[in-house]
Structures are given as structure tokens and as C-alpha cells.
Design an enzyme around this catalytic site. Structure first.
Site, mmCIF file in Angstrom:
data_model
loop_
_atom_site.group_PDB
_atom_site.id
_atom_site.type_symbol
_atom_site.label_atom_id
_atom_site.label_comp_id
_atom_site.label_asym_id
_atom_site.label_seq_id
_atom_site.Cartn_x
_atom_site.Cartn_y
_atom_site.Cartn_z
ATOM 1 N N CYS A 67 0.893 -1.092 0.056
ATOM 2 C CA CYS A 67 -0.113 0.113 -0.022
ATOM 3 C C CYS A 67 0.726 1.210 -0.079
ATOM 4 O O CYS A 67 0.455 2.408 -0.477
ATOM 5 C CB CYS A 67 -0.981 -0.034 1.162
ATOM 6 S SG CYS A 67 -2.350 0.967 1.065
ATOM 7 N N CYS A 123 -15.982 -16.923 32.119
ATOM 8 C CA CYS A 123 -16.697 -16.421 30.851
ATOM 9 C C CYS A 123 -17.418 -17.875 30.318
ATOM 10 O O CYS A 123 -17.295 -18.728 30.823
ATOM 11 C CB CYS A 123 -16.140 -15.870 29.642
ATOM 12 S SG CYS A 123 -14.925 -16.742 28.844
#
Lengths: 84, 492
Positions: free
Chosen positions: B327, B465
Site C-alpha cells: 500500500c 466467561c
């Protein structure tokens, strides 16, 4: 049976598409897997991209270069892309 | 230059002092006292500032503005005391070589002053009533914003509840370039409450054709600063954090922790692997995109669903995969990064709203030349060493070293540690809190690290969790930060 030529649909992506000059093509080939197929395409389309850095998808699922191909298979060659 | 003054501001005198032979432009903003506020008549105002703090914050705003808009010279004076209708409450003057930077800098200063300066105004009404208004909260709670999301929240898939989820969400965007600009802009428009931007680069002229958050005025500015300023104009209520620097193997986990979804908008495989591994370790979804000229790829990686980046590249290293053109210098079709960046925003919103479906098992290829898109199924490789290793992480039985042994704790062992222990359940976006059955049980959003750190101050905390992966990884991360009273809960 093993010698029957396969009819395949090929799609090139990114730098391979540019080198091949087309995004899709139909081909009748003696190649039995993506490795043999890519070697054949490298010769006929002067593709310089190294085979060991390619991913291949067969019928919209990632496979590997040794996966056996069948007539009618849709094979996509995908080189690494990083730009952003 | 920033000044607080209790005496009336003389605009003509201030403008004269702004003159400079290099400056081809002088842009001046005067904020004046008006006779109404939110439909109520106002007779006069009193401004009160927290002097030392306001002075320091004002100077910081000026410094940041001059850094953001190269070659500008900023003067700003803010009044305190009693002001009549029509009097100048704030005067901002910017001298610059060209008009673009001057206008942009002047706008930036007033927006940041309104957002950040610790100044309160007392509005006096004709009936003798008066009320204090905190100028910094005025913008974010502006009632004219209530209609902002009407057209989005009226989607049955979103609704008021979905909109509230987006407002509570914390999203990390790594790389503010061709992908990051459109992704961040659409996330901001959608009402994401908290956005973190990571990029160590500066805006270049050759960025502008595709990085549409930036204009000529921001060339030379740090990207995160310029992007945050533009995004705040899009949605004044958004909270933006900035990390002006590159993502590295050392800082990746700390940057990623505390977010709900992560966007990989980087332009190289080295950063992509680092970010991917940090997200996998913490159990966070990663939305990764990359572009080559007219074509792009989009992958959603979610631990335990579909193949990971290592499955995809089967042992190839980042260095091997790095394309010849990237890029920084290669050709890019602007709409290609635009489309892929917006697709990343769409996938982010879908995850937060529970609409993601099977996206986490797929690669999408997009070709803007022939208009084709192709979805490829991305399964986990049974021989992938990385997926397997990550899977084994939360299993206490495999803990070999003392760090891991010490990390896992049963509820009974935790209770034995003292009278003020806590079990904290980390909630993923949209997840309902389970009933704990114990009085020391608490459920909080997984991104709320501030609350976690406060819990640890009052006594030992065991995290848990749904899968036990995210909580173990977070416990390990907080241990690395030096919090020794944090544990991962071993289920019985």
C-alpha cells in the site's frame, strides 16, 4: 479412467489475474490436482508467481495443492494480498 | 497562544496582533452570547473556569491544532465572568499560509474547546432563574441528536435495543488508511460509542484519493489525530481513543484488550499476524481485509469457528507472504479499499447486533473489474498447530509451568483467600448475565477493564466467561500488568 482429461473452470485472483490477462477460463486438462494444474498454467500463461505461496479453493472451499480434481470442478488460485 | 481573561475581548486589537508576513490567510471565529438556549430566553451569562486546568487544557488544544494543521499559528482567548448578550465569549484567530488549513484549524479549536475545556456557564433567564451548564457535556447530550439514528434503528434487526448495543460497543481499528478511513466513518455514523484508532503514520498527499477522512489541510498531520477530528464532526457523542504508533508484538494484546470487535485495516502480513494472534488469544472477533489494485479479500476470524489465519496460510511466514507491491507505494483503485472497508464496518455491526451468521467461516473475494464476488468456505485445518495450541490454553490440566498453575483457582480456593473475594463473569456483546448463585458473583461487559481493575483493589478476583478462554487470557494479561490478585476460575 485416470487418463480421461478433466474439464475445469479456473478463476485467477489479484496478481495472477494480471499475469494471466483474464479472470476466468475453461480448460480441458490432464492435470489431476491443483499442483499439476498450476504447473501447466504457469507454462501456458507465463505465470511467475511461486506455487508454494498460493492458496487454492476447489468448489468454493479451501483445499490444498494435492487435492484430487474432478471434471466440472471450479478452481480458484489466490495469491497473498496485503494492501490496505 | 491560549489566554483566559476576565476583561472584555477587543476583536480589532486581537486581529491586529495576529498579523504575520508569512500568513496569506487569517481566519477568525467569534463565539458570542446569544439570547436563547434550548428554547429558553437568556438575559446574560456567567462563565467560570477551573483556571489552572483550563489554561493547561487550552494550551494543549492549541499545540495539538498546530500539529494537526501544519504551518498554522493559533491564538485563542476565552472570557470568564459576567457577559451581556452579544458580547464576545471566545475569540479564535488562525494565521496560516493558505486558507484550507486556516479554516480547518479554526473549526478544530472551537470544537475541542467545547468538548474539553473545563468551563461552566451559568445561564440567567428573564424570570430571575439561573442554571449552570457544563460546556463539555453540552455537545454530547445535544437533544437535536435524537433523530440521528432513526432510519437505522427502525430496521427490525436493529431496533432501540440494537442501537443501545452499538452505543455501548468498543471497537478497535488498526490502520487508518484506505480501509480504516471508510470503516471508521461508517462505524461512527452507525453510533458505535467507543472507537480506538491505531496508526503511527502521517497524512500524505498520495493518500487523499482513497483515504477520504483527510483533506489537503491535514497533509503532514498524524493520521489518528486528523481522523479523530473528522469523526467527531460526524458524530459528536462518539468517544475516540488514539494510539499514535504502530502495532507491535509487544503492545498488541494490551491494545486489543477491552474491545468487543477488532478491525484489521493494516497493509502488511507482519501486522496482520500479530493482530490476529492477539485477537485469537483474547477470544475477540477480528475482521480482516486486504486489497490488491481492483480486488480485495475479507475474512472474519473468530476463535473456535472456521479456520484461523495460520490454517489459511499453512505455516507460511509473514515475510514469505509479503507481496512485492504494498500500500505504501503500489497502485490502488480507491473504490476497492472503499468497498472492502465498508464491508468491514458492516461485518462489525453484524457481530455486535447478532446478525453475523456464518461469516466467521468464510473468505470473501471481491473483484471490482468484473463485478464478481466469491465466498469460500474456510475450515480449520486439523493439523493447524496454532488453533490446537490456543484450544489447549484454557484447560487447567495442561498447565505445566508455575505461572499457569498459579493462575487457575476453584471457587472454594478463592473463598479461602479472604472475606472480600469476587467472581467476575465477562459478558460478550448481547450475552445475558447468568445467575451466579453466590453473593460475590458479578457479571460485567468483557471490555470494562476499568471496573475490573477497581474490583482487584478490593480483593482477589477470579474471572470466568462462557468458554473460559477469554477470561483466562484476560487474567493472564492483567497478571502481566502486575495485578497479582487476579485468577482464572476453574469450573468444578
Amino acid at each position: 479412467m485416470a487418463d480421461t482429461p478433466l474439464q475445469l473452470q479456473i478463476r485467477f485472483f489479484a496478481v495472477l489475474r494480471e499475469q494471466a490477462g483474464c479472470a476466468t477460463l475453461k480448460l480441458t486438462t490432464a492435470a489431476r490436482n491443483p499442483a499439476e494444474l498450476y504447473a501447466e498454467l504457469q507454462k501456458s500463461y507465463a505465470l511467475t508467481f511461486p506455487a508454494n505461496l498460493l492458496r487454492v479453493a476447489i468448489n468454493e472451499r479451501y483445499g490444498d495443492m494435492q487435492t484430487s480434481l474432478s471434471t466440472g470442478d471450479h478452481v480458484v488460485f489466490i495469491p497473498p494480498v496485503a494492501g490496505g | 497562544m491560549f489566554e483566559l481573561t476576565a476583561t472584555p475581548i477587543d476583536p480589532a486589537d486581537r486581529a491586529r496582533r495576529l498579523a504575520s508576513p508569512e500568513a496569506g490567510a487569517a481566519v477568525i471565529f467569534e463565539g458570542r452570547v446569544r439570547n436563547h438556549h434550548l428554547g429558553q430566553p437568556v438575559t446574560h451569562l456567567e462563565y467560570e473556569a477551573f483556571d489552572a486546568l483550563a489554561q493547561a487544557e487550552g494550551e494543549a488544544i492549541i499545540t495539538e491544532t498546530e500539529q494537526l494543521y501544519t504551518g498554522t499559528q493559533v491564538h485563542c482567548v476565552h472570557r470568564t465572568g459576567t457577559l451581556r448578550i452579544g458580547e464576545v465569549a471566545i475569540w479564535i484567530g488562525v494565521a496560516s499560509a493558505h486558507r484550507a488549513a486556516g479554516f480547518a484549524a479554526c473549526r478544530h479549536v472551537i470544537e475541542e474547546i467545547k468538548r474539553r475545556l473545563p468551563v461552566w456557564k451559568k445561564e440567567h433567564h428573564p424570570d430571575g432563574a439561573a442554571e449552570w451548564v457544563n460546556c463539555t457535556t453540552e455537545t454530547a447530550t445535544n437533544p437535536t441528536l435524537t433523530a440521528y439514528h432513526t432510519r437505522q434503528a427502525s430496521l427490525p434487526e436493529v431496533g432501540a435495543a440494537g442501537q443501545a448495543k452499538l452505543a455501548a460497543a468498543r471497537v478497535l481499528v488498526v490502520g487508518v488508511g484506505g480501509l480504516g478511513c471508510p470503516a471508521a466513518l461508517y462505524l461512527t455514523g452507525a453510533g458505535i460509542g467507543h472507537l480506538t484508532l491505531v496508526d503511527g503514520g502521517h497524512v500524505e498527499l498520495s493518500n487523499l484519493h482513497r483515504q477520504l477522512l483527510f483533506t489537503l489541510a491535514e497533509v503532514g498531520a498524524p493520521k489518528v489525530l486528523a481522523a479523530a477530528a473528522r469523526l467527531r464532526l460526524q458524530h459528536p457523542a462518539i468517544e475516540i481513543k488514539m494510539h499514535q504508533g504502530d502495532l507491535t508484538a509487544t503492545n498488541a494484546r494490551a491494545l486489543v484488550a477491552g474491545h468487543d470487535v477488532v478491525l484489521d485495516c493494516t497493509d502488511n502480513f507482519t501486522s496482520r499476524f500479530i493482530l490476529h494472534d492477539a485477537c485469537q488469544a483474547l477470544g475477540l472477533p477480528l475482521i480482516s481485509a486486504a486489497v490488491h489494485r481492483f480486488e480485495g479479500t475479507l475474512d472474519v476470524f473468530q476463535h473456535g469457528t472456521g479456520g484461523c489465519l495460520h490454517c489459511l496460510w499453512a505455516g507460511r511466514t509473514a515475510t514469505e507472504l509479503e507481496p512485492q507491491e504494498n500500500c505504501a507505494g503500489g497502485p490502488v483503485f480507491g473504490p476497492a479499499v472503499g468497498v472492502l472497508g465498508v464491508m468491514q464496518a458492516a461485518e462489525t455491526l453484524k457481530i455486535l447486533l447478532g446478525l453475523a451468521g456464518t461469516a466467521a467461516q468464510q473468505t470473501r473475494l471481491v473483484n471490482l473489474l468484473d463485478g464478481s464476488t466469491l465466498t469460500i468456505e474456510r475450515l480449520a485445518r486439523p493439523d493447524c498447530p496454532i488453533c490446537r495450541r490456543l484450544d489447549q490454553l484454557p484447560a487447567p490440566a495442561t498447565a505445566q509451568n508455575s505461572e499457569l498453575k498459579n493462575l487457575w483457582i476453584t471457587a472454594a480456593q478463592l473463598t479461602a483467600l479472604g472475606p472480600t473475594t469476587k467472581i467476575v463473569f465477562l459478558l460478550e456483546p448481547g450475552e445475558m448475565a447468568p445467575s451466579g448463585g453466590r453473593n460475590n458473583f458479578q457479571a460485567i461487559p468483557a471490555h470494562d477493564l476499568a471496573a475490573l481493575r477497581e474490583f482487584v483493589v478490593t480483593g482477589p478476583v477470579a474471572l470466568t466467561c462462557r468458554h473460559g478462554l477469554r477470561s483466562a487470557a484476560l487474567a493472564r494479561l492483567l497478571r502481566a500488568e502486575g495485578l497479582s490478585d487476579i485468577y482464572a476460575l476453574k469450573s468444578l
